[in-house]
Design an enzyme around this catalytic site. Structure first.
Site, PDB file in Angstrom:
ATOM      1  N   LYS A 130       0.815  -1.213   0.000  1.00  0.00           N
ATOM      2  CA  LYS A 130       0.000   0.000   0.000  1.00  0.00           C
ATOM      3  C   LYS A 130       0.857   1.276   0.000  1.00  0.00           C
ATOM      4  O   LYS A 130       0.355   2.351  -0.289  1.00  0.00           O
ATOM      5  CB  LYS A 130      -0.980  -0.021   1.158  1.00  0.00           C
ATOM      6  CG  LYS A 130      -2.067  -1.069   0.927  1.00  0.00           C
ATOM      7  CD  LYS A 130      -3.187  -1.004   1.919  1.00  0.00           C
ATOM      8  CE  LYS A 130      -4.267  -2.039   1.616  1.00  0.00           C
ATOM      9  NZ  LYS A 130      -3.831  -3.434   1.874  1.00  0.00           N
TER      10      LYS A 130
HETATM   11  C1  LIG Z   1      -4.459  -4.544   1.348  1.00  0.00           C
HETATM   12  C2  LIG Z   1      -3.713  -5.826   1.345  1.00  0.00           C
HETATM   13  C3  LIG Z   1      -4.065  -6.904   0.508  1.00  0.00           C
HETATM   14  C4  LIG Z   1      -5.300  -6.885  -0.373  1.00  0.00           C
HETATM   15  O1  LIG Z   1      -5.190  -6.023  -1.469  1.00  0.00           O
HETATM   16  P1  LIG Z   1      -6.477  -5.540  -2.259  1.00  0.00           P
HETATM   17  O2  LIG Z   1      -5.990  -4.633  -3.307  1.00  0.00           O
HETATM   18  O3  LIG Z   1      -7.378  -4.880  -1.247  1.00  0.00           O
HETATM   19  O4  LIG Z   1      -7.135  -6.766  -2.832  1.00  0.00           O
HETATM   20  C5  LIG Z   1      -3.260  -8.033   0.500  1.00  0.00           C
HETATM   21  N1  LIG Z   1      -2.180  -8.120   1.321  1.00  0.00           N
HETATM   22  C6  LIG Z   1      -1.821  -7.127   2.145  1.00  0.00           C
HETATM   23  C7  LIG Z   1      -0.631  -7.297   3.018  1.00  0.00           C
HETATM   24  C8  LIG Z   1      -2.565  -5.935   2.202  1.00  0.00           C
HETATM   25  O5  LIG Z   1      -2.201  -4.960   3.036  1.00  0.00           O
END
Ligand SMILES: *Cc1c(COP(=O)(O)O)cnc(C)c1O
Length: 440
Positions: free
Chosen positions: A107
């Site tokens: 993220k």
């Molecule tokens: C947010 C997140 C996901 C999921 O990603 P999306 O784009 O919401 O499907 C998977 N793994 C981690 C570690 C995350 O922080």
């Protein structure tokens, strides 16, 4: 490039409008009116380009006419300033490690890019943008770290006192500068209520330029398209001569990363099957089986960042692919993995390759193995979403190995916490925000 809401395709908005507002007034999600296609001759050059150069090529069309190429280059160089290795596991499998940014999870890509875009525009306005975030932990730390030190921006994070992990709290409270952490005596719901009320309070919205930078902002999705281009380019270099195109495997919750992969394909990126991997929160696999979309309450799992019962990006996938299960299935396959299978996969991968996966990435590995029952030769690029050290309890339980703490986490644990304690009363919060304005 023009943008519209998923609920009203007749609209015409600028990229700036879409990024600053985050969510459309009708509650829909912003989407570009069309997906630009990159020439094959350009994509073929990617294996010899740097990450920021690929990012510039992929992102420029979405902001055409609103930001110059040079301005975008400066923002991109500063946003993607950490390594993005593709690590080889065996002769046909590699993990794209997206966790070397400040919060050790993918993220960071979205948060850092959006921060710089908003900062760029608010500087040209001569007015700082104030980002309000209510958090139960992860969102707040990613946004705080993403905006730290970005001129033209200020972040106010609200978190419930005593209810976030120590690492998360340190990531929000030790930055200083343009980042302020409000430690609310109350619950996460109190924090969310305070933020919602601020956005509709005329006194505040006149005094401050408020925005939310939330996870469904299209400005967080575009930078996620970039790393698929990078991954395929690195895979081509590291695995020359494989006769089959690699699958891309995406551990999924809100399906933002899957949406980004679909966009990459539409932009012209060649790759094999796209596999979405979910935990026991199996709304999408159930939809694929029954052709009826039925959101469910989320259930808690070991891969808790994917505990989502109603993925927010489904509306974008319907816009991109068509509004039924058959059209989505045409685009990607979806696998659901239990906690037991997650633990077993972590243990097996550790024994086979000496490689420690975090529980989210392990769900992806499991999905790839499932798909390979039918297609054993299928090469695969696994999207590594988080550093295993963020989930050390589960890692130790599954493998016996103790993951080493990445330097950026170790460093923030040593810093001094600075938070402003507040009650959960709206007036107190509003007065605090107004005092910020006069100080600026
Ligand atoms: C947010 C997140 C996901 C999921 O990603 P999306 O784009 O919401 O499907 C998977 N793994 C981690 C570690 C995350 O922080």
């Amino acid at each position: 490039m023009k943008y519209h809401s998923t609920k009203n395709t007749a609209e015409q908005h600028s990229a700036r409008f879409a990024l600053v507002h985050g969510l459309a007034a009708d509650g829909g999600l912003f989407m570009p009116k069309e997906i630009p296609v990159l020439p094959d001759s350009l994509i073929e050059m990617f294996p010899s380009l740097s990450y920021p150069d690929i990012a510039l090529a992929v992102l420029a069309p979405y902001f055409a006419g609103e930001i110059t190429r040079n301005e975008l280059k400066t923002l991109v160089d500063s946003a993607f300033s950490f390594p993005v290795p593709l690590k080889k596991l065996d002769e046909r499998t590699a993990v794209l490690e997206l966790f070397h940014g400040p919060t050790c999870a993918f993220k960071d890509f979205g948060a850092r890019f959006l921060a710089r875009m908003l900062g760029h525009w608010s500087e040209s306005d001569g007015r700082d943008v104030t980002v309000l975030v209510a958090t139960s932990g992860d969102t707040g730390s990613a946004v705080a770290q993403g905006f730290a030190g970005v001129p033209g921006t200020r972040v106010v994070v609200l978190y419930p006192s005593g209810k976030v992990s120590r690492v998360q709290e340190q990531q929000m409270t030790t930055l200083g500068g343009n980042i302020t952490a409000l430690e609310i005596r109350g619950t996460f719901d109190d924090c969310q209520r305070l933020v919602k009320q601020a956005f509709v309070d005329p006194e505040l919205t006149t005094a401050l330029h408020l925005t939310s930078a939330n996870s469904i902002n299209i400005g967080r999705l575009f930078p996620q398209v970039v790393y698929y281009f990078w991954a395929v380019a690195q895979f081509t270099r590291q695995f020359p001569g494989l006769p089959i195109a690699p699958a891309i495997v995406v551990p999924s919750g809100n399906f933002g990363n899957v949406t980004a992969a679909v966009i990459a394909r539409r932009m012209g990126l060649p790759f094999g099957p796209l596999l979405a991997a979910v935990n026991r929160n199996d709304t999408v696999p159930a939809y694929f089986r029954n052709s009826v979309y039925e959101p469910k309450p989320s259930v808690q799992t070991l891969s808790n960042a994917m505990d989502v019962g109603d993925p927010s990006n489904i509306a974008r996938l319907w816009r991109l692919c068509g509004e039924n299960a058959a059209e989505l299935k045409h685009e990607f396959d979806c696998f659901s993995c239990s906690d037991e299978e997650t633990l077993r996969t972590m243990s097996e991968v550790y024994r086979a390759f000496g490689e420690v996966l975090d529980p989210h990435t392990a769900v992806g590995y499991w999905a790839l193995a499932e798909r390979r029952r039918a297609e054993p030769e299928l090469p695969g690029i696994l999207i590594g979403t988080a550093d295993p050290a963020k989930f050390s309890e589960t890692v130790i339980r599954a493998t016996g190995a103790v993951p080493s703490l990445p330097p950026q986490l170790a460093d923030c644990l040593e810093r001094t916490k600075r938070s402003i304690p507040l009650s959960n009363r709206y007036r107190e919060f509003a007065d605090y925000l107004l005092s910020l304005d006069s100080a600026a």
